[in-house]
Design a protein around this motif. Sequence first.
Motif, mmCIF file in Angstrom:
data_model
loop_
_atom_site.group_PDB
_atom_site.id
_atom_site.type_symbol
_atom_site.label_atom_id
_atom_site.label_comp_id
_atom_site.label_asym_id
_atom_site.label_seq_id
_atom_site.Cartn_x
_atom_site.Cartn_y
_atom_site.Cartn_z
ATOM 1 N N CYS A 5 -4.585 2.192 -5.992
ATOM 2 C CA CYS A 5 -5.878 2.512 -6.617
ATOM 3 C C CYS A 5 -6.757 1.272 -6.709
ATOM 4 O O CYS A 5 -7.963 1.327 -6.431
ATOM 5 C CB CYS A 5 -5.662 3.109 -8.009
ATOM 6 S SG CYS A 5 -4.975 4.779 -8.011
ATOM 7 N N TYR A 64 -5.095 10.497 4.276
ATOM 8 C CA TYR A 64 -4.706 9.131 3.906
ATOM 9 C C TYR A 64 -4.411 8.322 5.165
ATOM 10 O O TYR A 64 -4.382 8.857 6.283
ATOM 11 C CB TYR A 64 -3.469 9.156 2.997
ATOM 12 C CG TYR A 64 -2.212 9.652 3.691
ATOM 13 C CD1 TYR A 64 -1.297 8.759 4.244
ATOM 14 C CD2 TYR A 64 -1.953 11.017 3.813
ATOM 15 C CE1 TYR A 64 -0.162 9.207 4.901
ATOM 16 C CE2 TYR A 64 -0.821 11.478 4.464
ATOM 17 C CZ TYR A 64 0.072 10.570 5.006
ATOM 18 O OH TYR A 64 1.186 11.015 5.662
ATOM 19 N N SER A 82 -7.218 4.301 -11.686
ATOM 20 C CA SER A 82 -5.839 4.750 -11.866
ATOM 21 C C SER A 82 -5.728 5.356 -13.258
ATOM 22 O O SER A 82 -6.397 4.905 -14.191
ATOM 23 C CB SER A 82 -4.867 3.575 -11.734
ATOM 24 O OG SER A 82 -3.572 3.960 -12.137
ATOM 25 N N GLU A 130 3.016 12.223 -10.309
ATOM 26 C CA GLU A 130 1.946 13.213 -10.456
ATOM 27 C C GLU A 130 1.943 13.795 -11.866
ATOM 28 O O GLU A 130 0.885 14.041 -12.450
ATOM 29 C CB GLU A 130 2.120 14.338 -9.427
ATOM 30 C CG GLU A 130 1.877 13.918 -7.987
ATOM 31 C CD GLU A 130 0.474 13.389 -7.770
ATOM 32 O OE1 GLU A 130 -0.487 14.052 -8.219
ATOM 33 O OE2 GLU A 130 0.334 12.304 -7.169
ATOM 34 N N LYS A 180 0.225 11.530 -14.369
ATOM 35 C CA LYS A 180 -1.231 11.434 -14.262
ATOM 36 C C LYS A 180 -1.963 12.333 -15.253
ATOM 37 O O LYS A 180 -3.112 12.062 -15.602
ATOM 38 C CB LYS A 180 -1.679 11.786 -12.840
ATOM 39 C CG LYS A 180 -1.270 10.773 -11.784
ATOM 40 C CD LYS A 180 -1.733 11.227 -10.410
ATOM 41 C CE LYS A 180 -1.275 10.283 -9.321
ATOM 42 N NZ LYS A 180 -1.709 10.734 -7.972
ATOM 43 N N TYR A 213 -10.773 16.616 -4.515
ATOM 44 C CA TYR A 213 -9.745 16.306 -3.518
ATOM 45 C C TYR A 213 -9.092 17.584 -2.996
ATOM 46 O O TYR A 213 -8.845 17.732 -1.791
ATOM 47 C CB TYR A 213 -8.706 15.379 -4.153
ATOM 48 C CG TYR A 213 -7.773 14.699 -3.173
ATOM 49 C CD1 TYR A 213 -8.092 14.578 -1.829
ATOM 50 C CD2 TYR A 213 -6.564 14.158 -3.605
ATOM 51 C CE1 TYR A 213 -7.240 13.941 -0.941
ATOM 52 C CE2 TYR A 213 -5.706 13.520 -2.726
ATOM 53 C CZ TYR A 213 -6.047 13.418 -1.397
ATOM 54 O OH TYR A 213 -5.200 12.790 -0.519
ATOM 55 N N ARG A 266 -12.448 14.154 -9.801
ATOM 56 C CA ARG A 266 -11.992 13.590 -8.528
ATOM 57 C C ARG A 266 -10.853 14.420 -7.959
ATOM 58 O O ARG A 266 -10.841 14.762 -6.771
ATOM 59 C CB ARG A 266 -11.516 12.143 -8.736
ATOM 60 C CG ARG A 266 -11.004 11.482 -7.453
ATOM 61 C CD ARG A 266 -10.435 10.108 -7.738
ATOM 62 N NE ARG A 266 -9.089 10.176 -8.278
ATOM 63 C CZ ARG A 266 -8.450 9.141 -8.826
ATOM 64 N NH1 ARG A 266 -9.064 7.975 -8.944
ATOM 65 N NH2 ARG A 266 -7.224 9.265 -9.277
ATOM 66 N N ASN A 267 -9.893 14.753 -8.784
ATOM 67 C CA ASN A 267 -8.737 15.514 -8.317
ATOM 68 C C ASN A 267 -9.128 16.924 -7.875
ATOM 69 O O ASN A 267 -8.560 17.474 -6.929
ATOM 70 C CB ASN A 267 -7.679 15.574 -9.416
ATOM 71 C CG ASN A 267 -7.134 14.199 -9.756
ATOM 72 O OD1 ASN A 267 -7.163 13.299 -8.920
ATOM 73 N ND2 ASN A 267 -6.648 14.014 -10.976
ATOM 74 N N GLU A 273 -8.959 10.411 -1.702
ATOM 75 C CA GLU A 273 -9.154 10.096 -3.118
ATOM 76 C C GLU A 273 -10.435 9.301 -3.344
ATOM 77 O O GLU A 273 -11.164 9.540 -4.312
ATOM 78 C CB GLU A 273 -7.952 9.315 -3.650
ATOM 79 C CG GLU A 273 -6.711 10.160 -3.865
ATOM 80 C CD GLU A 273 -5.593 9.379 -4.518
ATOM 81 O OE1 GLU A 273 -4.936 9.938 -5.407
ATOM 82 O OE2 GLU A 273 -5.380 8.209 -4.138
ATOM 83 N N GLN A 274 -10.706 8.365 -2.446
ATOM 84 C CA GLN A 274 -11.912 7.545 -2.602
ATOM 85 C C GLN A 274 -13.182 8.383 -2.488
ATOM 86 O O GLN A 274 -14.081 8.284 -3.327
ATOM 87 C CB GLN A 274 -11.926 6.435 -1.543
ATOM 88 C CG GLN A 274 -10.906 5.334 -1.794
ATOM 89 C CD GLN A 274 -10.808 4.388 -0.622
ATOM 90 O OE1 GLN A 274 -10.312 4.756 0.435
ATOM 91 N NE2 GLN A 274 -11.275 3.167 -0.790
ATOM 92 N N SER A 281 -13.473 11.542 -2.835
ATOM 93 C CA SER A 281 -13.526 12.531 -3.913
ATOM 94 C C SER A 281 -14.118 11.912 -5.171
ATOM 95 O O SER A 281 -14.882 12.561 -5.897
ATOM 96 C CB SER A 281 -12.123 13.073 -4.202
ATOM 97 O OG SER A 281 -11.622 13.784 -3.093
ATOM 98 N N GLN A 282 -13.779 10.654 -5.438
ATOM 99 C CA GLN A 282 -14.365 9.979 -6.599
ATOM 100 C C GLN A 282 -15.863 9.755 -6.384
ATOM 101 O O GLN A 282 -16.657 9.877 -7.316
ATOM 102 C CB GLN A 282 -13.660 8.651 -6.862
ATOM 103 C CG GLN A 282 -14.180 7.936 -8.111
ATOM 104 C CD GLN A 282 -13.213 6.898 -8.643
ATOM 105 O OE1 GLN A 282 -12.052 7.179 -8.910
ATOM 106 N NE2 GLN A 282 -13.697 5.676 -8.798
#
Length: 289
Positions: free
Chosen positions: A64, A232, A71, A11, A14, A109, A105-106, A252-253, A255-256
């Motif tokens: 990812c 998840y 990623s 994390e 990132k 999320y 995205r984050n 995550e998906q 959110s993107q």
Amino acid sequence: MKISDIKKFVEYLKVINKNRFYLSEEFIKWNSSNFKMSENESAEVYEINANKISRQIKSYIESCESKHIFSEFKFDEFDADVLINTKFLEGKDQKDNIEYKLEWRNKFYELLKQIDWREFELLGQLILTENHIENIQITKSQKDQGIDFYGYFSLKNIKSLPRFYNYFKFRIIGQVKHSEKNKGVDHQKVASFGTEINKLRKTTDKSYFVNLDDDFINSKWPILGIFITNSYYPIKAKDFANEYGIIYWDGEQISQDLATKKNIDKLFDDISQDLSLEKLKELIKEISK
């Protein structure tokens, strides 16, 4: 070293905003700061755990790729100790897009973890729209055995595709599963949904699927199932989804998908300079009208 600590280190990686960086150097800095060790002590910890750390990073990158989301980094082709920031791999326009998507995205999320299950089910309609699913209907009765929405997906409106794709059309049915504590989706929920998909593929009897309209049930177009969650999927849940041919999207998906300029502008708060939970709830209320 615990896997949970290695995940925390991933994390940390990132948010590094460098073109390329050495994994070992970043670990030594991170470990020394978090565990009050000297650089020499942290270097020893890295040497002992280097393979585990690399495996965890590779696992994240592969995850990812399998989910078709960005990623933040990739390994250098010639040096296993070097990570390259993916947004610096592209031209300026693409770099800006990747950077933009990753940042927001984050943030989306985190917001998804703060809404309740009713709000998340309604938000699912926006997620589906972002993925070009049309004529979306939200079901209201629990008798439809976990079918929360249905609609259609076609490629006819995408002008750049060859004519052959104009004939592609699918019936879409889906289930939305919300988790307040980021708990993984139960594999039995996925298996149960898969069973309902198979029933629908074989039936024209409306008495069981009372909330699906006649045209949808009687249509000859193939059926695709989509499972959406804000958390998840554990390995067993993924295995069942693959067995039943279910498309599964995680937090995550989606959110993107939501991280578009239009949605960000709607939720951005000028005072906090961040996305607003209150504005997200207002947006969800608008969807329900």
